[in-house]
Design an enzyme around this catalytic site. Sequence first.
Site, PDB file in Angstrom:
ATOM      1  N   ASP A   4       0.857  -1.189   0.000  1.00  0.00           N
ATOM      2  CA  ASP A   4       0.000   0.000   0.000  1.00  0.00           C
ATOM      3  C   ASP A   4       0.889   1.233   0.000  1.00  0.00           C
ATOM      4  OD1 ASP A   4      -2.435   1.569   0.299  1.00  0.00           O
ATOM      5  OD2 ASP A   4      -1.878   1.886   2.377  1.00  0.00           O
ATOM      6  N   TYR A  11      -0.675   8.269  -2.986  1.00  0.00           N
ATOM      7  CA  TYR A  11      -0.647   7.873  -4.392  1.00  0.00           C
ATOM      8  C   TYR A  11      -1.810   8.522  -5.154  1.00  0.00           C
ATOM      9  CZ  TYR A  11       2.731   3.965  -3.868  1.00  0.00           C
ATOM     10  OH  TYR A  11       3.845   3.181  -3.678  1.00  0.00           O
ATOM     11  N   GLY A  12      -2.899   8.769  -4.427  1.00  0.00           N
ATOM     12  CA  GLY A  12      -4.148   9.227  -5.060  1.00  0.00           C
ATOM     13  C   GLY A  12      -3.978  10.351  -6.073  1.00  0.00           C
ATOM     14  N   CYS A  27      -4.280  -1.525  -2.175  1.00  0.00           N
ATOM     15  CA  CYS A  27      -4.404  -0.080  -2.374  1.00  0.00           C
ATOM     16  C   CYS A  27      -5.216   0.124  -3.652  1.00  0.00           C
ATOM     17  CB  CYS A  27      -3.012   0.526  -2.529  1.00  0.00           C
ATOM     18  SG  CYS A  27      -3.015   2.285  -2.938  1.00  0.00           S
ATOM     19  N   ASN A  28      -6.319   0.827  -3.532  1.00  0.00           N
ATOM     20  CA  ASN A  28      -7.168   1.039  -4.706  1.00  0.00           C
ATOM     21  C   ASN A  28      -6.480   1.899  -5.755  1.00  0.00           C
ATOM     22  OD1 ASN A  28     -10.305   0.221  -4.182  1.00  0.00           O
ATOM     23  ND2 ASN A  28      -9.191   0.579  -2.306  1.00  0.00           N
ATOM     24  N   THR A  48      -8.380   1.866   0.714  1.00  0.00           N
ATOM     25  CA  THR A  48      -8.134   1.026   1.894  1.00  0.00           C
ATOM     26  C   THR A  48      -8.032   1.843   3.189  1.00  0.00           C
ATOM     27  OG1 THR A  48      -5.810   0.968   1.195  1.00  0.00           O
ATOM     28  CG2 THR A  48      -7.148  -0.960   0.715  1.00  0.00           C
TER      29      THR A  48
HETATM   30  N1  DGL Z   1      -4.566   3.452   0.297  1.00  0.00           N
HETATM   31  C1  DGL Z   1      -4.804   4.236  -0.907  1.00  0.00           C
HETATM   32  C2  DGL Z   1      -5.991   3.655  -1.686  1.00  0.00           C
HETATM   33  O1  DGL Z   1      -6.530   2.620  -1.343  1.00  0.00           O
HETATM   34  C3  DGL Z   1      -5.068   5.674  -0.640  1.00  0.00           C
HETATM   35  C4  DGL Z   1      -3.974   6.502  -0.106  1.00  0.00           C
HETATM   36  C5  DGL Z   1      -3.196   7.265  -1.124  1.00  0.00           C
HETATM   37  O2  DGL Z   1      -3.726   8.169  -1.818  1.00  0.00           O
HETATM   38  O3  DGL Z   1      -2.020   6.982  -1.216  1.00  0.00           O
HETATM   39  O4  DGL Z   1      -6.397   4.245  -2.658  1.00  0.00           O
END
Ligand code: DGL
Length: 268
Positions: free
Chosen positions: A11, A43-44, A74-75, A186
């Site tokens: 993640d 990451y978003g 991680c989505n 997540t």
């Molecule tokens: N855990 C990331 C997800 O599931 C979100 C956090 C991020 O933006 O890095 O999208």
Amino acid sequence: MENQKAVALLDSGVGGLTVVKEMFRQLPREKIVYFGDTARMPYGPRSHEVVRGFVYQIIDFLQTQEVKFIVVACNSATAAGLDYYKEKADLPLLGVIEPGVRAALQETRSGKIGVIGTSGTIESGAYQEVLRRMAPGVELFSQACPLFVLIVENDLVHSPEAERVAEEYLGWLRDEGVDTLIMGCTHYPLLEDVIRSTMGPGVRLISSARETVRETRAIMEEKGLLRGQEDHLYHRFYVSGRAAPFKEMAARLLHDNIRAYQVILGEG
Ligand code: DGL
């Protein structure tokens, strides 16, 4: 033997720990190797190309760690290119989007499903695409909630700000009459209370964490990868940022003291 190896999860930060928590519940005999890219999160908002570069590095690292299965927990990372990772990895690999959609389809009665996630996930159209493939007649309402990740990472889950932001993001989804909401990030199960009170009691919340582990289990069972022994398990957690804050968050979330180590992966 292959089934003695660990299950790897990756993640951008602490969000994937919601999947680890489910692993402990549903697959308590499995050893876990976790990588949280805390130095480069979130990451978003990043481009898919950049996120894929980060994930490639993490997959390379995880494959040196005696692992048998990789969960992209991680989505945003999943939305950035699950098929690319499947091609790169020499191991079975699962993302979090398809399991979440499958669970939502089992729950919805009205055929109106909502999905919330980071900007990267929502703008990728990945949920729309999977849903179109699985159930073309179902309506999907999507909303990016970029501030939710910051609320979690800054420990503001039980604050009035969290309630205000939740109303702003989710009010229209509730008013549209969605009966099932996929928490397509997540991090979001950590905000489940405020999401639930904003959406109201009639709306079912889908945690991709729960469904992803259910599917991980099914795939490992089919491939003969489940670990049988009940011996002591040494889980390992790696982060690209400082280990101490991650350890603290993990202890709170998992009610367990974990071993966390910092690993520098280099430029992505
Ligand atoms: N855990 C990331 C997800 O599931 C979100 C956090 C991020 O933006 O890095 O999208």
